[in-house]
Design a protein around this motif. Structure first.
Motif, PDB file in Angstrom:
ATOM      1  N   LYS A 173       0.816  -1.218   0.000  1.00 56.99           N
ATOM      2  CA  LYS A 173       0.000   0.000   0.000  1.00 56.99           C
ATOM      3  C   LYS A 173       0.848   1.265   0.000  1.00 56.99           C
ATOM      4  O   LYS A 173       0.522   2.250  -0.673  1.00 56.99           O
ATOM      5  N   LEU A 174       1.933   1.249   0.778  1.00 59.10           N
ATOM      6  CA  LEU A 174       2.691   2.484   1.016  1.00 59.10           C
ATOM      7  C   LEU A 174       3.930   2.636   0.140  1.00 59.10           C
ATOM      8  O   LEU A 174       4.349   3.768  -0.122  1.00 59.10           O
ATOM      9  N   LEU A 175       4.520   1.531  -0.312  1.00 60.87           N
ATOM     10  CA  LEU A 175       5.810   1.605  -1.018  1.00 60.87           C
ATOM     11  C   LEU A 175       5.614   1.335  -2.498  1.00 60.87           C
ATOM     12  O   LEU A 175       6.105   0.354  -3.058  1.00 60.87           O
ATOM     13  N   THR A 176       4.918   2.221  -3.165  1.00 61.66           N
ATOM     14  CA  THR A 176       4.514   1.983  -4.554  1.00 61.66           C
ATOM     15  C   THR A 176       5.657   2.133  -5.560  1.00 61.66           C
ATOM     16  O   THR A 176       5.489   1.784  -6.724  1.00 61.66           O
ATOM     17  N   LEU A 178       8.633   0.651  -5.223  1.00 59.09           N
ATOM     18  CA  LEU A 178       9.575  -0.454  -5.051  1.00 59.09           C
ATOM     19  C   LEU A 178       9.987  -1.052  -6.395  1.00 59.09           C
ATOM     20  O   LEU A 178       9.158  -1.325  -7.254  1.00 59.09           O
ATOM     21  N   LYS A 179      11.300  -1.265  -6.527  1.00 63.85           N
ATOM     22  CA  LYS A 179      11.836  -1.983  -7.686  1.00 63.85           C
ATOM     23  C   LYS A 179      12.405  -3.350  -7.289  1.00 63.85           C
ATOM     24  O   LYS A 179      12.523  -4.233  -8.138  1.00 63.85           O
ATOM     25  N   PHE A 180      12.755  -3.472  -6.017  1.00 62.62           N
ATOM     26  CA  PHE A 180      13.373  -4.700  -5.508  1.00 62.62           C
ATOM     27  C   PHE A 180      12.696  -5.060  -4.202  1.00 62.62           C
ATOM     28  O   PHE A 180      12.681  -4.266  -3.263  1.00 62.62           O
ATOM     29  N   LEU A 181      12.119  -6.263  -4.133  1.00 64.46           N
ATOM     30  CA  LEU A 181      11.516  -6.745  -2.894  1.00 64.46           C
ATOM     31  C   LEU A 181      11.984  -8.172  -2.657  1.00 64.46           C
ATOM     32  O   LEU A 181      11.707  -9.071  -3.450  1.00 64.46           O
ATOM     33  N   SER A 182      12.715  -8.378  -1.565  1.00 64.50           N
ATOM     34  CA  SER A 182      13.152  -9.716  -1.177  1.00 64.50           C
ATOM     35  C   SER A 182      12.554 -10.072   0.171  1.00 64.50           C
ATOM     36  O   SER A 182      12.838  -9.433   1.185  1.00 64.50           O
ATOM     37  N   GLN A 198      -0.224  -3.396  -7.936  1.00 63.07           N
ATOM     38  CA  GLN A 198      -0.035  -1.948  -8.051  1.00 63.07           C
ATOM     39  C   GLN A 198       1.434  -1.536  -7.971  1.00 63.07           C
ATOM     40  O   GLN A 198       1.761  -0.363  -8.162  1.00 63.07           O
ATOM     41  N   LEU A 199       2.324  -2.495  -7.730  1.00 58.33           N
ATOM     42  CA  LEU A 199       3.762  -2.178  -7.697  1.00 58.33           C
ATOM     43  C   LEU A 199       4.302  -2.181  -9.123  1.00 58.33           C
ATOM     44  O   LEU A 199       5.112  -3.030  -9.502  1.00 58.33           O
ATOM     45  N   ARG A 200       3.895  -1.216  -9.920  1.00 57.08           N
ATOM     46  CA  ARG A 200       4.175  -1.218 -11.357  1.00 57.08           C
ATOM     47  C   ARG A 200       5.642  -1.015 -11.710  1.00 57.08           C
ATOM     48  O   ARG A 200       6.040  -1.253 -12.847  1.00 57.08           O
ATOM     49  N   GLN A 201       6.470  -0.582 -10.739  1.00 55.10           N
ATOM     50  CA  GLN A 201       7.894  -0.363 -11.025  1.00 55.10           C
ATOM     51  C   GLN A 201       8.772  -1.557 -10.673  1.00 55.10           C
ATOM     52  O   GLN A 201       9.962  -1.562 -10.992  1.00 55.10           O
ATOM     53  N   ILE A 202       8.191  -2.571 -10.051  1.00 54.31           N
ATOM     54  CA  ILE A 202       9.014  -3.642  -9.496  1.00 54.31           C
ATOM     55  C   ILE A 202       9.685  -4.465 -10.584  1.00 54.31           C
ATOM     56  O   ILE A 202       9.086  -4.802 -11.603  1.00 54.31           O
ATOM     57  N   VAL A 219      -0.121 -10.321 -10.529  1.00 64.05           N
ATOM     58  CA  VAL A 219       1.308 -10.188 -10.834  1.00 64.05           C
ATOM     59  C   VAL A 219       1.524 -10.011 -12.337  1.00 64.05           C
ATOM     60  O   VAL A 219       2.551  -9.462 -12.770  1.00 64.05           O
ATOM     61  N   THR A 220       0.563 -10.430 -13.144  1.00 65.00           N
ATOM     62  CA  THR A 220       0.703 -10.311 -14.607  1.00 65.00           C
ATOM     63  C   THR A 220       0.603  -8.863 -15.081  1.00 65.00           C
ATOM     64  O   THR A 220       0.876  -8.586 -16.249  1.00 65.00           O
ATOM     65  N   LYS A 221       0.239  -7.943 -14.189  1.00 62.32           N
ATOM     66  CA  LYS A 221       0.191  -6.515 -14.535  1.00 62.32           C
ATOM     67  C   LYS A 221       1.563  -5.854 -14.434  1.00 62.32           C
ATOM     68  O   LYS A 221       1.740  -4.726 -14.891  1.00 62.32           O
ATOM     69  N   LEU A 222       2.509  -6.566 -13.836  1.00 64.04           N
ATOM     70  CA  LEU A 222       3.814  -5.967 -13.530  1.00 64.04           C
ATOM     71  C   LEU A 222       4.763  -6.170 -14.706  1.00 64.04           C
ATOM     72  O   LEU A 222       5.629  -7.038 -14.696  1.00 64.04           O
ATOM     73  N   GLU A 223       4.616  -5.350 -15.708  1.00 64.55           N
ATOM     74  CA  GLU A 223       5.300  -5.547 -16.981  1.00 64.55           C
ATOM     75  C   GLU A 223       6.802  -5.305 -16.910  1.00 64.55           C
ATOM     76  O   GLU A 223       7.531  -5.672 -17.827  1.00 64.55           O
ATOM     77  N   LYS A 224       7.288  -4.700 -15.817  1.00 65.22           N
ATOM     78  CA  LYS A 224       8.730  -4.462 -15.691  1.00 65.22           C
ATOM     79  C   LYS A 224       9.452  -5.575 -14.938  1.00 65.22           C
ATOM     80  O   LYS A 224      10.674  -5.521 -14.782  1.00 65.22           O
ATOM     81  N   LEU A 225       8.710  -6.576 -14.483  1.00 70.29           N
ATOM     82  CA  LEU A 225       9.334  -7.679 -13.751  1.00 70.29           C
ATOM     83  C   LEU A 225      10.344  -8.403 -14.628  1.00 70.29           C
ATOM     84  O   LEU A 225      10.041  -8.804 -15.743  1.00 70.29           O
TER      85      LEU A 225
END
Length: 428
Positions: A173-176, A178-182, A198-202, A219-225
């Motif tokens: 919700k808060l960290l929109t 984010l590019k890296f999440l481990s 909604q994490l479109r930059q990840i 997760v299929t919305k995250l085109e930069k993954l």
């Protein structure tokens, strides 16, 4: 170099973790002739050659265009120099020890050490509005996430203790940005929320060794993954604290991590055409057939791990990856009682540098030696090692590392195999 100081002295850090962080923070980018990943690997090699990075004890090293190791450590003396310089320039904040407030209360990078006493008053004295990365070792507290972290790009919680699914919801919700999440090793996490879309930059998502078994459809919305890692591994080791070491035929290397279970991915995974690393995917799951069809679209894959391969889906899997010419690393686990489908397995082999085959009984799939000229690392899990298998290994021109883990009690099928094995090991 400053990012190396985030890790404690004598801490074993994965090479891939460093490279993916460098990419997310913009230190390694695409250039005219190289990808961000390739440039990151080049940076790693330079730091290694300068002895700023050093090989971790008992870790694997293999030749793969250059020296590539799974684990490394930061030179202890240089780490302190880098850390002090970074603090002087107000780059980062380190929370460590007990009682006192940190020297720096504002910066772009925050490291929470295992020794810090989790004093909320100290935490609230920190200005987190400029933070670009946060790395947590040891216990996690829910108050670590705040509304002011709007610029945070890297959240590295590998092996942190105490995370819950509610914490992940708050992160999303808060960290929109984010590019890296481990969340690797955070076993209390059982699922990712639907809001994850909604994490479109990840770019990097690592949920390996969590309780997550399924990725949400969003997760299929995250085109930069570019990088997805998940599933459960087990460590057959006397010392479970060694994160990634190896088991060999002669028990010289006596530890190894191997996949135990994969994750289910949505059938729309084929929309993520920027993916170059994906695994471990459970192909035998309910939507496995649809996933195999979409897998054909992921032609940029360089590293793929799958489990659940059986006689029913073997042919479809091989067809799905037949055109993946960039594939350099492949891991395949056969289901139990699926040895009969080995003869039906054919793999894109021209560019393979690393191949892992689990669940074999006594023979290999058809692997043409003349198309395995780049193969440097081979991991076989077999119940019986036949002479012809060992002779096959001896014909691989660039093989540097041969690993073997066992199904029950592994054995050499003939005494003569020992002689062949010694000849091949001396050749390698």
């Amino acid at each position: 170099m400053f990012s190396l100081s985030f890790f404690p002295r004598n801490y074993n850090v994965r090479r891939r973790r460093l490279v993916r962080r460098w990419i997310a923070e913009g230190y390694s980018r695409d250039s005219d002739d190289k990808s961000a990943e390739e440039n990151g690997e080049e940076f790693f090699s330079k730091l290694l050659n300068l002895s700023i990075l050093q090989q971790a004890p008992q870790s694997d090293t293999t030749a793969f265009s250059d020296v590539r190791m799974v684990l490394c450590r930061v030179n202890g003396f240089l780490r302190e120099c880098i850390l002090s310089r970074g603090m002087e320039e107000n780059h980062g904040i380190e929370l460590t020890g007990t009682g006192s407030l940190p020297t720096q209360r504002s910066g772009r990078h925050l490291v929470i050490s295992e020794s810090w006493n989790r004093d909320r008053a100290v935490w609230e004295s920190i200005d987190s509005s400029r933070l670009r990365s946060m790395t947590v070792f040891g216990n996690w507290k829910s108050f670590f996430i705040s509304k002011s972290m709007k610029l945070l790009q890297v959240l590295d919680l590998e092996d942190a203790v105490g995370l819950t699914d509610d914490d992940v919801v708050l992160m999303v919700k808060l960290l929109t940005r984010l590019k890296f999440l481990s969340l690797r090793g955070c076993q209390g996490i059982s699922h990712l929320p639907r809001l994850f879309g909604q994490l479109r930059q990840i770019q990097t998502l690592d949920v390996t060794n969590t309780s997550i078994t399924t990725l949400p459809a969003t997760v299929t919305k995250l085109e930069k993954l570019q990088y997805i890692r998940g599933g459960i591994t087990t460590i057959s080791a006397k010392d479970p604290s060694a994160p990634h070491t190896s088991v060999s035929w002669l028990s010289k290397f006596h530890r190894r991590r191997r996949p135990l279970a994969g994750i289910e991915v949505p059938s729309g995974i084929g929309k993520l055409t920027e993916l170059h690393t994906l695994g471990v995917v459970n192909i035998g799951a309910s939507e496995g057939e649809a996933v195999l069809k979409m897998l054909k679209n992921l032609t940029k894959l360089r590293k793929l791990g799958v489990c659940g391969i059986n006689s029913k889906n073997c042919e479809a899997f091989c067809s799905a990856i037949s055109s993946h010419g960039h594939l350099g690393s492949l891991s395949v686990r056969l289901d139990k009682e699926s040895q009969g489908c080995v003869d039906d397995i054919y793999l894109p082999s021209e560019n393979l540098q690393s191949l892992k085959l689990y669940g074999l009984i006594d023979r290999l799939p058809v692997l043409p030696v003349n198309k395995l000229g780049k193969l440097a690392k081979l991991h076989l899990e077999m119940a019986t090692l036949r002479v012809e298998v060992i002779e096959f290994l001896g014909n691989l021109p660039k093989l540097c590392i041969v690993l073997e883990s066992v199904l029950g009690s592994s054995r050499l099928d003939q005494f003569g195999s020992c002689f062949c094995l010694c000849k091949i090991l001396s050749k390698i």
